[in-house]
Design a protein around this motif. Structure first.
Motif, PDB file in Angstrom:
ATOM      1  N   VAL A  22      19.799 -23.529  -3.268  1.00 19.50           N
ATOM      2  CA  VAL A  22      18.680 -23.123  -4.235  1.00 19.50           C
ATOM      3  C   VAL A  22      17.786 -22.355  -3.974  1.00 19.50           C
ATOM      4  CG1 VAL A  22      17.943 -23.744  -6.885  1.00 19.50           C
ATOM      5  CG2 VAL A  22      20.266 -24.475  -6.332  1.00 19.50           C
ATOM      6  N   LEU A  23      17.009 -22.978  -3.897  1.00 11.42           N
ATOM      7  CA  LEU A  23      15.305 -21.912  -3.131  1.00 11.42           C
ATOM      8  C   LEU A  23      16.040 -21.329  -1.984  1.00 11.42           C
ATOM      9  CD1 LEU A  23      13.113 -25.320  -3.009  1.00 11.42           C
ATOM     10  CD2 LEU A  23      13.014 -23.307  -5.071  1.00 11.42           C
ATOM     11  N   THR A  24      16.306 -21.085  -1.576  1.00 13.86           N
ATOM     12  CA  THR A  24      16.746 -20.231  -0.749  1.00 13.86           C
ATOM     13  C   THR A  24      17.078 -19.179  -1.094  1.00 13.86           C
ATOM     14  OG1 THR A  24      17.473 -21.715   1.310  1.00 13.86           O
ATOM     15  CG2 THR A  24      17.817 -19.186   1.349  1.00 13.86           C
ATOM     16  N   PHE A  38      16.451 -17.522   8.947  1.00  8.96           N
ATOM     17  CA  PHE A  38      16.320 -18.563  10.014  1.00  8.96           C
ATOM     18  C   PHE A  38      15.045 -19.146   9.429  1.00  8.96           C
ATOM     19  CE2 PHE A  38      13.508 -19.877  13.235  1.00  8.96           C
ATOM     20  CZ  PHE A  38      14.221 -20.797  13.866  1.00  8.96           C
ATOM     21  N   GLN A  39      14.461 -18.252   9.308  1.00 13.95           N
ATOM     22  CA  GLN A  39      12.820 -19.088   8.846  1.00 13.95           C
ATOM     23  C   GLN A  39      13.105 -20.283   7.203  1.00 13.95           C
ATOM     24  OE1 GLN A  39       9.771 -17.202   8.268  1.00 13.95           O
ATOM     25  NE2 GLN A  39       9.847 -15.455   9.788  1.00 13.95           N
ATOM     26  N   HIS A  40      13.797 -19.602   6.727  1.00 13.21           N
ATOM     27  CA  HIS A  40      14.592 -21.024   5.836  1.00 13.21           C
ATOM     28  C   HIS A  40      14.840 -21.725   5.684  1.00 13.21           C
ATOM     29  CE1 HIS A  40      13.224 -18.561   2.021  1.00 13.21           C
ATOM     30  NE2 HIS A  40      13.661 -17.647   1.840  1.00 13.21           N
ATOM     31  N   LEU A  41      16.382 -21.678   6.905  1.00 13.32           N
ATOM     32  CA  LEU A  41      16.558 -23.262   7.663  1.00 13.32           C
ATOM     33  C   LEU A  41      15.565 -23.583   8.534  1.00 13.32           C
ATOM     34  CD1 LEU A  41      19.748 -20.929   8.525  1.00 13.32           C
ATOM     35  CD2 LEU A  41      19.351 -22.599   6.946  1.00 13.32           C
ATOM     36  N   VAL A  67       9.153 -27.075  -0.285  1.00 11.28           N
ATOM     37  CA  VAL A  67       7.485 -26.421  -0.419  1.00 11.28           C
ATOM     38  C   VAL A  67       7.457 -25.910   0.693  1.00 11.28           C
ATOM     39  CG1 VAL A  67       6.037 -28.357  -1.011  1.00 11.28           C
ATOM     40  CG2 VAL A  67       6.097 -28.249   0.627  1.00 11.28           C
ATOM     41  N   TRP A  68       9.023 -25.534   1.851  1.00 14.33           N
ATOM     42  CA  TRP A  68       9.376 -24.620   2.174  1.00 14.33           C
ATOM     43  C   TRP A  68       8.750 -23.759   2.547  1.00 14.33           C
ATOM     44  CZ3 TRP A  68      13.968 -26.154   0.855  1.00 14.33           C
ATOM     45  CH2 TRP A  68      14.995 -24.173   0.267  1.00 14.33           C
ATOM     46  N   GLY A  69       8.811 -22.732   1.499  1.00 10.80           N
ATOM     47  CA  GLY A  69       8.080 -21.417   1.760  1.00 10.80           C
ATOM     48  C   GLY A  69       7.241 -20.936   2.339  1.00 10.80           C
TER      49      GLY A  69
END
Ligand SMILES: [Cu+2]
Lengths: 533, 102
Positions: B87-89, A238-241, A293-295
């Motif tokens: 890809v980044l996920t 969820f946090q990734h999305l 950069v979201w991570g």
């Protein structure tokens, strides 16, 4: 005052509610945004009141959760996202392009009503049922544990998202197809480049968060298990999305503000923007790198260390295009004949506050430091410097700069300057102490805290009351100027740019004759050496 | 800008029926494959069928096959953008076990 303007073309209520004039739609957006800013501000006041004392005495823990959630949801989705594109962007884009309206005027009106319906729906949902997940809807709390009105609130935000997508789409087509003869891409004002980059993010990013929010709702209703580890799902997904959109969303807020700053600096320093094409492309650069950069929001969330490393490095890179802008603005002001009027004071505030917001962002891109301050008030201070110090200050600069164009009248310059100064002082007093409290370890999102942090919180709450005065003043003197302000004339700042080449306020069709552009943006006469204006 | 693309391309109805048939076959195939356990290949095969179906929809039902270069650029850009997300996920999920703290 000119006799035929968009304001007096028709005056019935129906002529406003069903208008396809981008200028009237912009004014309706300004009204909507101001309304939700007031509501979001009310909840901010409750938060600051609660935090005056260390004990959680004013609000229960559960009410407090709902209050900060409402503050966040209102401010992020219904104020900051539409803040500049839907208001100033809507008003100015066709004027700056030398055209009659946006490419799809009916769609423009639709996007306003979608905004209004979506945001009022959410407001109703969370006032009637409450929402305690924070504006971030983190799983598994939002999917499994929370008993508040997650599904209705999510639905409202989902609806609202379409307004953002439609505006972005409309603006992109307008910029591609509606430019006046001779107005090539590299003659466009930098505000238009900023709007284009913003639209790109709106069109590409918003569908992702919309689907993600639908997944949260579906998970609550049908128990899909997508974010539930018990059945093989993963809450971190969820946090990734969510952050895939919500980090770029910060640029939806800040890029148009940067566009405003470029316009105001060129107009107030009476100079061509230094490094025009660098400033233009840095907007696109921010829009693209912003998606990589979201991570950095997830350094402690359990993502792999390798992935965190990659996101950390990419985050450092996004600082480059932002710095390009700040350096170029500074170079533009160098040896300019700057007139320090209200919009320019807001711009000076923007540059200082955005520099602090952006540079603390670099602290947070460094994993070691971020782990120390994650979920503390340091983060809260950082993003308020970016969103209020950046986006809202840019909006205030823009409203004051184009107010004479929008209304045909001048506001009281002295009150303008005083309120800009009050906003600047109140803002810093509110949020700088939060950096200190956060660095010392004060966590965010609790209604009670350790006694040691009280001094910073008292300062912060005192600052918030000053800030409230600073934001109320413009509301009053701008409203007063509508009837009583001095007649502004077509071009009170002596600025170049197509929007200043028509009457103030402009006629419904914007220009009486089709402009033909034979000059570059910001072609100010070169100042005579040693001549003081 | 792209005046030579402005005339309407007429697609014969038979093309639509053929594509529709292909999509139905794909759906039936998906259902049939789901009844056999192919181990690690389960996801690969399912996703291949799904991507093929999506491509057919985009090319024919959404008329991209007959559209201007600008449309192709927009479609290509969107797919590239989707790949960033994936890809980044996966960058996270594939590397979960690589290093651990302490
Ligand atoms: Cu971010």
């Amino acid at each position: 005052m000119p006799t035929n303007t968009y304001l007096n073309a028709a005056t019935t209520l129906k002529s406003w509610l069903l208008t396809r004039d981008h200028k009237r739609i912009a004014l309706m957006y300004i009204a909507g945004i101001t309304f939700f800013f007031g509501i979001g501000g009310f909840f901010a006041a409750l938060i600051r009141l609660e935090l005056v004392t260390p004990a959680g005495d004013l609000l229960t823990d559960e009410t407090y959760n709902k209050v900060f959630t409402m503050h966040g949801v209102m401010m992020v989705f219904f104020v900051l996202i539409p803040l500049i594109p839907a208001s100033l962007g809507n008003f100015l884009l066709p004027l700056m392009l030398g055209t009659k309206d946006v490419a799809f005027p009916k769609l423009n009106l639709l996007s306003f009503y979608v905004y209004l319906f979506g945001s009022l729906f959410t407001l109703y949902a969370i006032v009637a049922g409450g929402l305690d997940t924070g504006w971030t809807f983190y799983t598994p709390f939002s999917t499994v544990a929370s008993t508040s009105a997650v599904v209705p609130a999510a639905l409202g935000i989902f609806i609202n998202g379409f307004s953002s997508i439609l505006t972005g789409l409309n603006f992109m087509v307008t910029i591609h197809k509606m430019r006046a003869p001779g107005l090539t891409w590299f003659r466009l004002p930098l505000f238009v480049w900023a709007l284009y980059a913003t639209s790109l993010i709106q069109v590409l990013g918003t569908p992702v968060v919309a689907i993600t929010i639908v997944l949260v709702a579906a998970e609550r209703i049908f128990g899909f298990g997508l974010f539930n580890p018990a059945v093989g799902g993963d809450p971190v997904l969820f946090q990734h999305l969510f952050w895939f959109y919500s980090h770029p969303a910060v640029y939806i807020m800040i890029l148009p503000a940067m566009g405003v700053v470029s316009e105001v600096i060129a107009g107030m320093a009476r100079k061509q923007i230094f490094g025009y094409s660098f400033v233009a492309f840095s907007s696109l650069g921010i829009a693209i790198v912003g998606f990589l950069v979201w991570g950095h929001h997830m350094f402690v969330a359990g993502q792999s260390i390798y992935s965190a490393l990659v996101f950390s490095v990419l985050t450092f890179i996004v600082a480059i295009p932002s710095a390009v802008k700040v350096f170029n603005w500074t170079a533009t002001m160098y040896k300019g004949s700057i007139s320090w009027q209200t919009p320019m004071i807001y711009v000076a505030g923007f540059i200082g506050l955005f520099a602090i917001g952006g540079l603390t962002g670099l602290f947070l891109a460094a994993m070691g430091l971020d782990i120390h301050v994650t979920d503390t008030y340091f983060i809260v201070a950082h993003f308020h410097y970016v969103m209020v110090g950046g986006a809202i200050m840019g909006y205030m600069a823009g409203i004051h700069y184009w107010w004479p164009k929008i209304t045909g009248r001048m506001y009281n310059e002295f009150l303008g300057k005083v309120s800009a100064a009050i906003v600047f002082i109140g803002f810093n007093l509110t949020f700088f102490p939060q950096f200190i409290a956060g660095y010392a370890g004060m966590p965010r999102r609790y209604h009670a805290y350790a006694d040691a942090y009280q001094v910073w919180n008292v300062l912060s709450s005192a600052g918030a009351s000053i800030l409230a005065v600073g934001f109320t003043m413009p509301l009053l003197y701008l409203a007063w100027s509508l009837k009583n302000g001095e007649i502004a004339g077509d071009n009170p700042w002596g600025a170049v740019g197509l929007e200043w080449n028509t009457t103030s306020p402009p006629p419904t069709e914007n220009f009486h004759t089709q402009p033909i552009v034979t000059w570059d943006a910001y072609e100010y006469p070169t100042p005579v050496e040693g001549h003081v204006v | 800008m792209s005046d030579n693309h402005n005339q309407h391309h007429i697609v014969p109805l038979s093309t639509y029926y053929t594509i529709f048939l292909a999509l139905m076959v794909g759906t039936a195939l998906t259902w049939w494959v789901a009844t056999i356990d192919l181990g690690a290949m389960n996801n690969v095969i399912m996703l291949t069928i799904a991507v093929t179906k999506a491509t057919l929809v985009v090319l024919f039902f959404m008329h991209v096959k007959y559209s201007s270069k600008l449309i192709w650029l927009a479609v290509g850009g969107s797919i590239f953008f989707l790949l960033i997300l994936i890809v980044l996920t996966l960058n996270d999920y594939m590397a979960r076990g690589w290093y651990t703290f302490g």
